[in-house]
Write an enzyme that holds these catalytic residues in place. Structure first.
Site, PDB file in Angstrom:
ATOM      1  N   HIS A  13       0.915  -0.964   0.073  1.00  0.00           N
ATOM      2  CA  HIS A  13      -0.043  -0.039   0.020  1.00  0.00           C
ATOM      3  C   HIS A  13       0.852   1.234  -0.057  1.00  0.00           C
ATOM      4  CE1 HIS A  13      -3.324   2.504   1.925  1.00  0.00           C
ATOM      5  NE2 HIS A  13      -3.819   1.836   0.883  1.00  0.00           N
ATOM      6  N   ASN A 302      -5.446   8.798  12.455  1.00  0.00           N
ATOM      7  CA  ASN A 302      -6.499   9.125  13.071  1.00  0.00           C
ATOM      8  C   ASN A 302      -6.401  10.548  13.864  1.00  0.00           C
ATOM      9  OD1 ASN A 302      -8.946   9.057  14.753  1.00  0.00           O
ATOM     10  ND2 ASN A 302      -9.347   7.217  13.860  1.00  0.00           N
TER      11      ASN A 302
END
Ligand SMILES: [Fe+2]
Length: 587
Positions: A13, A302
């Site tokens: 990724h 986050n």
């Protein structure tokens, strides 16, 4: 003695390459920006080539390539996890299980014959944070979906020394917990977790007990997932039927309406993530009673959880690697290789900025339009006029594509590849969504603010140049386009010293409006990587409804576009694919 190390992440990724020369980070970029394939996992051939060009060196000058995970250890986990479930006739899956692939592609695709240093994935994450934090010593925590076996790690660092002393192993994973519920809520795994975070403030934590039953928080650094609710161990999807029963509903269809139920599940998930992270950060502080915490790994993106760690956690200072996910691990691997080879840590100063990608000269850009029928405004050598003209347009409610200097490394546009607009306009969120982003209306945009004015508008007592945390909005101005439903914002503070032209644009906008804040969102169309080259930016401008494009010193208004261009780009079939790939070689 001079030392040049390239760090590489790939094959999962967000492939990326970063280059350290004598411990100084001179270039870094994600492969997706060149290939125009979002999250491109390929061995980063174009990013590697760019890093060499930027440094003005050839491959012969590279002393080592550092790779961001151990493929043999990873295969051990993959075999444990998936092989019984891989049907014999699925070559792509088997290809992914080849532990020789990274080394082979470094040799065959990148063409590198020198030493390849392999580092564990979470050590690479940890290094990507600590070695760029500027701290002399720190506690370190990394949290992601999974590396080889580790999913969370705890460590300590001092000077050049960095060690991880405890880890949580697959399948117990906070990243996979979050991703599984993201998938259950109808969003893409490994891409849309931030949407679930953005959805959370709309809901109530009605399902907090249900989410708590998915994960048992144990003593020390440990936690354990209840695997009855998950199916990622070789299954076709992330979650099981048991999870659907737990939340009392089938999985949400992608793109379907977002109901209060989905809001509540998202809120409950976010609340439990924050609860677990805070507990584990407190545990880490008991083990490593430092004032400094370094965070990395995909879960560190986050920014709402990071805000709680900053505000409620036991550490006085927190540094989050701005490219906290696997792209940033390339920088960590390069830093580890530097330490291994010199015994010294890389450049001990805090990371000053992330403008580590390609830049394009004003003359080069103006030259692109020499024969074109577009009516450009060429403001080379007249910066005040350029900033004034741009600020006038922003103050008049125009949406501006703003392309300046070196491209950002990491997921955020920070004023070099940005779309800018007036944050005070209540209709601006919808307008930008309609013009270019085509994204879910519930997500707010982020504000960029002059650093010395930040505390007048936001509850922020420290610089936040990288947009890694949220904070409360307390502005006397109404800022509807950048304020989330819960009164928070993901702020970028802009210092004149490190980001002079963007700071001056904010000043010019403030002089006209009294507002030292601009809405700042990444310069890309939905589903595409952020633009890299001037031609990427021009193509995005033509295919979107942006009002104005500023390419270095050249300004182009929509009404200055020749009709033939707008006609050609309005037809979907005429949209060029992989624009950057072609243009990067041309420029
Ligand atoms: Fe990772």
């Amino acid at each position: 003695m001079s030392l040049t190390v390239a760090g590489i992440s790939a094959h999962f990724h967000d492939a990326a390459c970063g280059l350290l020369r004598d411990g100084r980070l001179v270039a870094a970029a994600q492969e997706e920006r060149f290939t125009r394939i979002k999250h491109d996992p390929s061995i980063p051939r174009a990013a590697f080539r760019y890093c060499l060009e930027e440094a003005g060196i050839t491959i012969a000058d590279v002393d080592a390539i550092a790779y961001y995970e151990d493929p043999v250890k990873k295969l051990d986990r993959q075999l444990w996890m998936a092989l019984p479930h891989v049907p014999p006739a699925t070559p792509p899956s088997l290809f992914r299980l080849d532990p020789g692939r990274p080394q082979r592609e470094i040799r065959e695709v990148l063409g590198f014959d020198g030493p390849v240093d392999i580092f564990d994935h979470h050590l690479s994450h940890a290094a990507s944070s600590y070695y760029f934090s500027g701290f002399d010593e720190a506690a370190v925590m990394t949290v992601d979906a999974v590396g080889e076996w580790a999913t969370t790690s705890y460590g300590r660092a001092e000077g050049a020394h960095l060690e991880l002393f405890e880890e949580v192993r697959f399948p117990d994973s906070l990243g996979l917990l979050y991703s599984a519920v993201t998938a259950y809520l109808g969003f893409d795994v490994n891409d849309a977790e931030y949407k679930v975070m953005g959805l959370a403030p709309y809901g109530q934590p009605r399902y907090i007990d249900e989410v708590r039953s998915l994960i048992a928080v144990e003593e020390g650094g440990r936690f354990r997932l209840d695997l009855r609710y998950f199916d990622f161990l070789g299954g076709a999807r992330m979650f099981s039927e048991e999870l659907c029963r737990l939340f009392g509903a089938p999985p949400r269809e992608a793109e379907s309406e977002l109901t209060p139920w989905a809001h509540d599940v998202a809120r409950s998930l976010q609340a439990v993530l924050e609860e677990v992270l805070l507990a584990k950060v407190r545990y880490l502080h008991r083990r490593v009673p430092s004032g400094n915490l370094c965070l990395a790994g995909g879960v560190a993106l986050n920014c709402v959880a990071v805000e709680r760690i900053v505000r409620e956690g036991p550490f006085r200072r927190v540094f989050v690697q701005p490219a906290a996910s696997d792209a940033g691990a390339a920088l960590g691997a390069a830093a580890l290789s530097h330490v291994r080879r010199t015994g010294e840590r890389p450049d001990a100063r805090p990371l000053p900025h992330v403008f580590l990608g390609p830049s394009f000269g004003a003359d080069e850009i103006a030259g692109l339009f020499r024969s074109s029928p577009a009516r450009i405004v060429d403001l080379r050598g007249r910066e005040d006029d350029l900033l004034g003209a741009t600020a006038d347009r922003l103050a008049a409610g125009k949406v501006v594509g703003w392309f300046q200097g070196r491209m950002e490394f990491g997921p955020r546009a920070l004023g070099n590849r940005s779309i800018l607009a007036d944050p005070r306009d209540p209709g601006m969120r919808e307008r930008i969504n309609a013009l270019v982003k085509k994204r879910e209306a519930f997500r707010p945009f982020a504000p960029a603010v002059l650093a010395d004015r930040a505390s007048d508008h936001f509850e922020l007592d420290h610089p936040a140049p990288f947009m890694v945390e949220t904070c409360r909005v307390r502005s006397p101005l109404d800022l509807p386009a950048v304020t989330h439903v819960d009164g928070s914002a993901r702020v970028q503070t802009v210092e004149a010293a490190s980001h002079p032209r963007f700071a001056r644009l904010l000043e010019a906008f403030a002089a006209r409006t009294g507002c030292p804040i601009l809405l700042n969102t990444s310069f890309n169309l939905r589903g595409e990587p952020i633009v890299c080259t001037p031609v990427d930016a021009l193509a995005c401008f033509l295919r979107s409804g942006l009002d104005c494009l500023v390419l270095e010193d050249v300004l182009l208004d929509r009404d200055g576009l020749p009709e033939s261009w707008t006609r050609a780009f309005a037809a979907p079939e005429a949209r060029p694919a992989r624009v950057s790939d072609r243009v990067y070689t041309l420029l």
